[in-house]
Design a protein around this motif. Structure first.
Motif, PDB file in Angstrom:
ATOM      1  N   CYS A   1       0.842  -1.193   0.000  1.00  0.00           N
ATOM      2  CA  CYS A   1       0.000   0.000   0.000  1.00  0.00           C
ATOM      3  C   CYS A   1       0.884   1.253   0.000  1.00  0.00           C
ATOM      4  O   CYS A   1       1.782   1.384   0.832  1.00  0.00           O
ATOM      5  CB  CYS A   1      -0.928   0.011   1.210  1.00  0.00           C
TER       6      CYS A   1
ATOM      7  N   GLY B   1       0.135   4.071   0.898  1.00  0.00           N
ATOM      8  CA  GLY B   1      -0.126   4.947   2.039  1.00  0.00           C
ATOM      9  C   GLY B   1       0.420   4.431   3.347  1.00  0.00           C
ATOM     10  O   GLY B   1       1.001   5.190   4.131  1.00  0.00           O
ATOM     11  N   CYS B   2       0.248   3.112   3.597  1.00  0.00           N
ATOM     12  CA  CYS B   2       0.606   2.594   4.926  1.00  0.00           C
ATOM     13  C   CYS B   2       1.547   1.398   4.875  1.00  0.00           C
ATOM     14  O   CYS B   2       1.970   0.911   5.920  1.00  0.00           O
ATOM     15  CB  CYS B   2      -0.664   2.223   5.699  1.00  0.00           C
TER      16      CYS B   2
ATOM     17  N   CYS C   1      -4.648   0.456   0.089  1.00  0.00           N
ATOM     18  CA  CYS C   1      -5.728  -0.139   0.885  1.00  0.00           C
ATOM     19  C   CYS C   1      -6.913   0.817   0.987  1.00  0.00           C
ATOM     20  O   CYS C   1      -6.784   2.012   0.738  1.00  0.00           O
ATOM     21  CB  CYS C   1      -5.224  -0.542   2.266  1.00  0.00           C
TER      22      CYS C   1
ATOM     23  N   CYS D   1      -6.614   4.010   3.282  1.00  0.00           N
ATOM     24  CA  CYS D   1      -5.703   5.012   2.706  1.00  0.00           C
ATOM     25  C   CYS D   1      -6.325   5.670   1.480  1.00  0.00           C
ATOM     26  O   CYS D   1      -6.183   6.877   1.268  1.00  0.00           O
ATOM     27  CB  CYS D   1      -4.359   4.387   2.354  1.00  0.00           C
TER      28      CYS D   1
HETATM   29 ZN   LIG Z   1      -2.898   1.688   3.385  1.00  0.00          ZN
END
Ligand SMILES: [Zn+2]
Length: 224
Positions: A29, A31-32, A40, A43
């Motif tokens: 992911c 974002g995370c 995900c 995110c």
């Molecule tokens: Zn994420």
């Protein structure tokens, strides 16, 4: 066979190569960092909020409590949004180009901003080579398409003038190194990846202003 004819098969091979690479380097992911998913749901949801006005948080855009221009963003540059931008810009995540373009299209439409052309904030020398794409141009093209106006790469950062300087000095000197390299008439909208201090947008507006071009506002993906 023309060059254009050769492109579809070329992209099939590139796609195959990317799929193979994914098997070796697991996707995560943007974002995370959650594994096995490009982005995900939690995110991604951070990018689905209504677009926001953000110019008042940019100190270098403010002159005597009045912003040089209105700026719209899709998300706040924090946490997973910040990580997404880093992955897209400097993490080699070319698979995020499409989402960047779609997001900018949404910012352009929801802002309601109208002008005669869209002008991308120029990338610094070497950025295209390092990233394999002109990322700001990708999003600016989406904004221009959404607004039904031409994309004009009117600005360029002078090569050589920034050599040997620190990143901070390059930012500060961006105004003097910025050049209007292509004529553009009427009023324009600037497009950049993110808004932080506003120094870059201010420098762009100043360079265009000297040529009699008015900047109606700016669109960015995320704002600090
Ligand atoms: Zn994420």
């Amino acid at each position: 066979m023309t060059f254009h004819d050769a492109r579809p098969s070329e992209s099939i091979w590139l796609r195959a190569l990317r799929d193979v690479t994914r098997c070796i380097v697991p996707v995560e992911c943007a974002g995370c960092g959650a594994v096995d998913i490009p982005l995900c749901q939690p995110c991604a949801a951070l990018w689905w909020e209504p677009v926001l006005r953000c110019e008042e948080a940019a100190p270098r855009l403010m002159v005597e409590d009045t912003a040089l221009m209105p700026v719209w963003a899709a998300a706040v540059l924090t946490g997973p949004v910040h990580e997404w931008v880093a992955a897209w810009k400097d993490g080699g995540r070319r698979d995020l180009d499409r989402m960047a373009a779609q997001t900018m299209r949404r910012v352009a439409l929801e802002s309601g901003l109208r002008a005669d052309a869209v002008v991308p904030v120029p990338s610094r020398p070497g950025a295209y080579r390092r990233r394999g794409a002109d990322l700001t141009r990708i999003t600016a093209a989406a904004a221009a398409d959404a607004c039904g106006v031409p994309l004009v790469s009117a600005l360029a950062i002078g090569r050589g003038e920034s050599r040997g300087k620190s990143a901070r000095e390059r930012w500060r000197g961006a105004g003097s190194a910025l050049k209007v390299r292509r004529a553009v008439s009427g009023e324009v909208v600037l497009v950049d990846d993110v808004l932080t201090t506003g120094a870059t947008l201010a420098a762009c507006a100043s360079a265009l202003g000297e040529k009699g071009v008015k900047v109606r506002g700016a669109l960015v993906l995320a704002a600090a």
